[in-house]
Design an enzyme around this catalytic site. Structure first.
Site, PDB file in Angstrom:
ATOM      1  N   GLU A  90       6.884   3.457  -0.874  1.00 21.78           N
ATOM      2  CA  GLU A  90       6.613   4.520  -0.100  1.00 21.78           C
ATOM      3  C   GLU A  90       7.908   5.270   0.133  1.00 21.78           C
ATOM      4  O   GLU A  90       7.795   6.539   0.619  1.00 21.78           O
ATOM      5  CB  GLU A  90       5.839   4.411   1.343  1.00 21.78           C
ATOM      6  CG  GLU A  90       4.316   4.077   0.993  1.00 21.78           C
ATOM      7  CD  GLU A  90       3.677   3.716   2.302  1.00 21.78           C
ATOM      8  OE1 GLU A  90       4.391   3.350   3.193  1.00 21.78           O
ATOM      9  OE2 GLU A  90       2.480   3.760   2.391  1.00 21.78           O
ATOM     10  N   GLU A 121       2.930 -19.024  -4.130  1.00 23.61           N
ATOM     11  CA  GLU A 121       3.874 -19.162  -3.035  1.00 23.61           C
ATOM     12  C   GLU A 121       4.377 -20.323  -3.169  1.00 23.61           C
ATOM     13  O   GLU A 121       5.430 -20.955  -2.337  1.00 23.61           O
ATOM     14  CB  GLU A 121       3.250 -18.990  -1.849  1.00 23.61           C
ATOM     15  CG  GLU A 121       2.020 -19.947  -1.086  1.00 23.61           C
ATOM     16  CD  GLU A 121       1.192 -19.561   0.052  1.00 23.61           C
ATOM     17  OE1 GLU A 121       1.676 -20.480   1.010  1.00 23.61           O
ATOM     18  OE2 GLU A 121       0.956 -18.492   0.150  1.00 23.61           O
TER      19      GLU A 121
END
Length: 306
Positions: A90, A121
């Site tokens: 963004e 992970e």
């Protein structure tokens, strides 16, 4: 050697505890469920308030790194990784920064953005590989994100960054990380137990999004990307932003909407340049030189405008 998490330790994390207020949530009406979720969400802002000094430290580091020519990297797994990618993507349209100034890295790569790859992970070696692929270096700033503070992928990345001399920060949603790791800034947001036990996409995810917003937005304000509370460095990439940019020019210069839109075109879509061109009655090149000379701070050029 990275510490191996003992299951008996993990179950002690506040985010893994049962929330007393929602223990019978499956028996409640829709309205009652929504009220419980909403009431719990209202506690998050206060928890973040307690961590403002640490968040301020992270902003100071980020600003210093960017001014010195470095980049900002977020790294996480699952929800944490997606939120880092979201915040980084963004930045260019909102503040006209280079696409690679903010970068988000998620365990499992691009596919993990749209499909759960939870096992990623647990592969600490992949974090180092992923960082190296981006060109991450000593002059950059790495913000690790892990609600539990126990994600091997994130811990490995932070350790690597620290070893090469980079600045590091760690955003967690428990009082302290389950796996100890040395960082320059630790940001603990103690959100407590989740509505659905262990579901850190909820309160922890909300808290993480809020903290990332605070860090990146404050850094952009400090770098002159905002005048007042106006987005003067937005990137005109669609009709919505063309309209917003034109209205900002209209507000700051007194030009009518159509003239503001025309001036924005003359400035190649730069709101800040268009404002300086109008108020200083100068060419695009002259406006750009003024902006560069004042380190991008519009207020230093046009002063205060009500």
């Amino acid at each position: 050697m990275m510490k191996i998490v003992n299951p008996s330790d993990r179950k002690k994390l506040p985010t893994e505890q049962q929330n007393i207020k929602s223990r019978q949530i499956d028996k409640l009406s829709i309205s009652e469920i929504l009220h419980i979720v909403n009431n719990e969400d209202q506690t998050i802002a206060q928890k973040i308030n307690q961590a403002l000094p640490q968040i301020e430290k992270a902003v100071n580091v980020a600003e210093e790194v960017i001014r010195s020519g470095g980049k900002i990297f977020y790294i996480g797994a699952g929800t944490s990784g997606r939120l880092g990618v979201l915040d980084s993507t963004e930045m260019p349209p909102t503040f006209s920064v280079p696409r690679k100034l903010f970068q988000g890295i998620i365990a499992g790569g691009r596919e993990a953005l749209v499909r759960s790859i939870e096992g990623a992970e647990d592969k600490p070696e992949d974090a180092i590989t992923d960082l190296k692929k981006t060109g991450f270096k000593k002059s950059d700033f790495l913000l690790g994100i892990a609600s539990s503070g126990a994600t091997p992928y994130v811990v490995s990345a932070l350790e690597y960054a620290k070893n090469i001399g980079s600045k590091t920060a760690y955003i967690i949603c428990n009082p302290e990380p389950l796996i100890p790791v040395k960082v320059d800034v630790l940001i603990p947001i103690d959100v407590g137990s989740e509505i659905i036990t262990g579901s850190t996409r909820m309160k922890s995810g909300t808290a993480t999004k809020m903290v990332l917003n605070m860090i990146s937005t404050t850094v952009m304000i400090r770098l002159g990307k905002v005048y007042g509370n106006l987005m003067v460095d937005l990137q005109v990439v669609n009709n919505k932003l063309l309209d917003r940019g034109s209205r900002i020019i209209e507000q700051l210069t007194g030009l009518n909407y159509d003239s503001s839109k025309e001036k924005l075109g003359e400035a190649d879509g730069s709101v800040k340049t268009a404002v300086v061109m109008t108020l200083q009655k100068c060419t695009k090149n002259e406006a750009e030189e003024m902006i560069e000379d004042k380190d991008g701070l519009l207020r230093k050029i046009i002063g205060d405008i009500d």
